[in-house]
Design an enzyme around this catalytic site. Structure first.
Site: not given
Ligand code: F6R
Length: 642
Positions: A170, A166-168
């Protein structure tokens, strides 16, 4: 359960930290503590005849945890029969038997070594067609829900604060899904994949929502590289830019950290803002230098008001007025600066970092890779040589995996063409080089190099190290290629330090009987080559300590290519003028295989000489800002008292 620093009833440390955190001496102890909590939970569930649902992570962080769980199984009979596991993520596309797959990672490090039932292990499937992914993800979530949700979720954290993938950006209610990987994430993974081009762009990840629904969450982080993002996650605002910050809103989440990863938390970095402290010399120096830099004033310009307004009034009450404290710290910093790293002959050395005697010292520089000596302490290296000391260099590893294939191919071609042209008939040499040539021409992605290719790559780096030594003026007899065996796996994954590594290190120290040893002091890098090399030096010195020559042997630590020591820790700062900076650059240029984009570039696209120059200039700038003399650059060292 691990006891965290936040006592929710009293709000202790609530002022800065918004999530629970526990700090351990090192990653190994922290991993053991987490393993114990997992083992206890598994046993409680066993007693209740219930399954234990674990959410598991991959990456470098949980390796120690899995090793400890395997040990608990093998040596203490911990059974995993009631464990059901759900892994966070898998690259997409990814075949399960690829060396890069998380399926393979989990099997090798945990599943195949314990008695967990294969049907109880779940890892997102990287082989699906794109169209099938959405419904597969729904099913993955349903399975977790049907079994009652995750009892304990293990997480690592990415440099951008990602949890799972879950990258920046998300959202807090994000579902399990196919995601595009952030550039930072891909760069971090590119070392394993042998370059950014070969690194996947997408992955399947468990969404934030399910992670937040876990009854208990433990996020682990080791090493200095994670320190900034840990601070933002624990102390910063909750934001989708740093998904780990969502854990502040979880009612049973703990950040488990080693000292380096915790080093930027307020209670560690500036403890006087959190609680009453004892003002040791070291803490005073740290606080005063930090204050001067924060409010951008030279040390001698700090006033009583500056101390009071920045939470340091008790220091003032203890040892003030400001003028007295300022002078003391100014002098201590001033005394770290020396153009005589081997000591200044015939000078009063009571306030110098090194002893004046013996005037001509035997010096042993340990360089983990063949270029660390010149990159990290090239200016000092040159001065030691010029000032008449007997300088030896011990190249600890061959550095062969950091040579690109085309570089090796160029040399293999050269030798084969040369032999052919001049009819050189050395059969053995010809066969080796021809074999290497053939291997390289047909090499598959991320295939491990053949011994011949590794040999060529090692020779390339040896030649470069030798060229640097000759440039500095060190003769061949003082160059020592140690080729420590722990490094020689042909892959990024290294063996643990072994008896042989320690013995080779001891033998070299004993042969030279140095007055000074320089070593790369990357104390906090949990897995890297530098740390293993340093451990070998520490252990060798510990064992040699009873020998008489060791009474005169001082150990100085320099930092690797990535960071510099904090200014509060520096005990020797060797200044350089503009010409010396250029000389050092030429020395670094000898490492041609490490120029123009290297195999392990990391997230920093600068070349090594640029990084070294920027960093040495930054140190000089800091000293200047603090009110010391202005230099073009400085190399910094900390003395290790073993
Ligand atoms: C791995 C995962 C990632 C990693 C994170 C840290 O399953 O989901 O979030 O935990 O990228 O990776 P390392 O531990 O290699 O620093």
């Amino acid at each position: 359960m691990l006891k965290s620093n936040i006592d929710r009833s009293t709000g202790f440390e609530r002022r800065f930290e918004n999530a629970g955190s526990v700090v351990y001496e090192n990653a190994e102890q922290a991993s053991k503590a987490v393993a114990k909590e997992i083992a206890d939970l598994i046993k409680v569930k066993q007693a209740q005849k219930q399954p234990c649902i674990l959410g598991l992570a991959t990456g470098s962080t949980p390796k120690g945890l899995y090793a400890e769980l395997v040990r608990l199984h093998k040596e203490e009979g911990l059974s995993f029969k009631n464990v059901v596991s759900f892994n966070l993520d898998e690259y997409y596309p990814m075949e399960p038997d690829s060396i890069h797959s998380y399926v393979r990672f989990m099997k090798e490090l945990l599943f195949d070594q314990v008695d967990i039932l294969p049907e109880n292990c779940h890892i997102p499937d990287g082989t699906l067609s794109k169209e099938a992914i959405a419904s597969y993800c729904d099913q993955y979530e349903s399975k977790i829900k049907a079994i009652g949700g995750i009892d304990l979720q293990i997480l690592g954290i990415g440099g951008n604060g990602h949890i799972g993938f879950n990258e920046s950006g998300s959202l807090k209610n994000s579902k399990t899904r196919l995601v595009a990987l952030d550039h930072i994430t891909r760069v971090a993974a590119s070392g394993d994949f042998g370059g950014l081009d070969r690194t996947p762009r997408t992955a399947i990840t468990l969404g934030v929502k399910r992670i937040m629904e876990a009854k208990r969450v433990i996020l682990m982080a080791w090493g200095e590289r994670k320190a900034d993002i840990i601070k933002s996650s624990v102390e910063g605002e909750v934001t989708n830019q740093v998904p780990a910050s969502y854990l502040q809103e979880h009612n049973n989440a703990t950040f488990v950290l080693d000292q380096a990863a915790a080093s930027r938390l307020t209670r560690i970095e500036t403890p006087w803002l959190v609680e009453k402290v004892t003002w040791t010399d070291k803490l005073t120096r740290k606080a005063v230098l930090g204050l001067a830099l924060k409010i951008d004033k030279p040390i001698l310009m700090l006033t009583d008001a500056d101390y009071i307004e920045n939470g340091m009034s008790d220091l003032l009450a203890d040892s003030g007025p400001a003028y007295d404290i300022n002078i003391k710290i100014f002098n201590s910093l001033q005394h770290t600066i020396t153009g005589w790293p081997g000591g200044k002959p015939n000078a009063d050395d009571s306030n110098r970092p090194e002893r004046a005697e013996p005037a001509k010292k035997r010096v042993l520089i340990f360089s983990p890779h063949p270029d660390d000596d010149i990159i990290s302490m090239g200016g000092t290296f040159k001065r030691l040589q010029e000032q008449g000391h007997e300088v030896h260099v011990g190249y600890q590893t061959s550095g062969n995996i950091a040579v690109a294939d085309d570089e090796a191919l160029r040399f293999a071609h050269f030798v084969c063409d040369y032999n052919e042209k001049f009819g050189i008939e050395n059969k053995k040499a010809n066969t080796i080089y021809k074999k290497a040539l053939k291997f390289l021409q047909n090499k598959k992605d991320s295939e491990i190099d053949s011994p011949e290719v590794r040999h060529i790559k090692g020779l390339i780096r040896k030649g470069e190290a030798r060229a640097t030594c000759h440039f500095v003026g060190v003769p061949d007899s003082q160059i020592h290629y140690m080729e420590l065996p722990f490094y020689e796996t042909g892959t990024i994954e290294k063996k643990p330090i072994g008896e042989e590594d320690i013995q080779i290190t001891m033998d070299l120290i004993e042969k030279i009987k140095p007055h000074q040893i320089y070593a790369a002091g990357d104390l906090a890098d949990p897995h890297g080559t530098h740390k293993v090399c340093l451990d070998a030096v520490f252990e060798a010195m510990k064992r040699l300590k009873p020998k008489e020559f060791m009474d005169d042997c001082w150990l100085w630590l320099y930092r690797g290519a990535w960071q510099e020591w904090g200014v509060e820790d520096i005990e020797m700062a060797v200044p350089m003028g503009p010409d010396q900076v250029l000389e050092k650059r030429k020395g670094i240029f000898k490492h041609q295989s490490q120029k123009d984009g290297v195999v392990f570039q990391g997230s920093d696209s600068r070349e090594f000489w640029q990084r070294a120059e920027d960093r040495n200039k930054e140190t000089a700038d800091l000293y200047d800002q603090l009110g010391m003399a202005r230099y073009a650059a400085m190399e910094a060292f900390v003395r290790y008292r073993y």
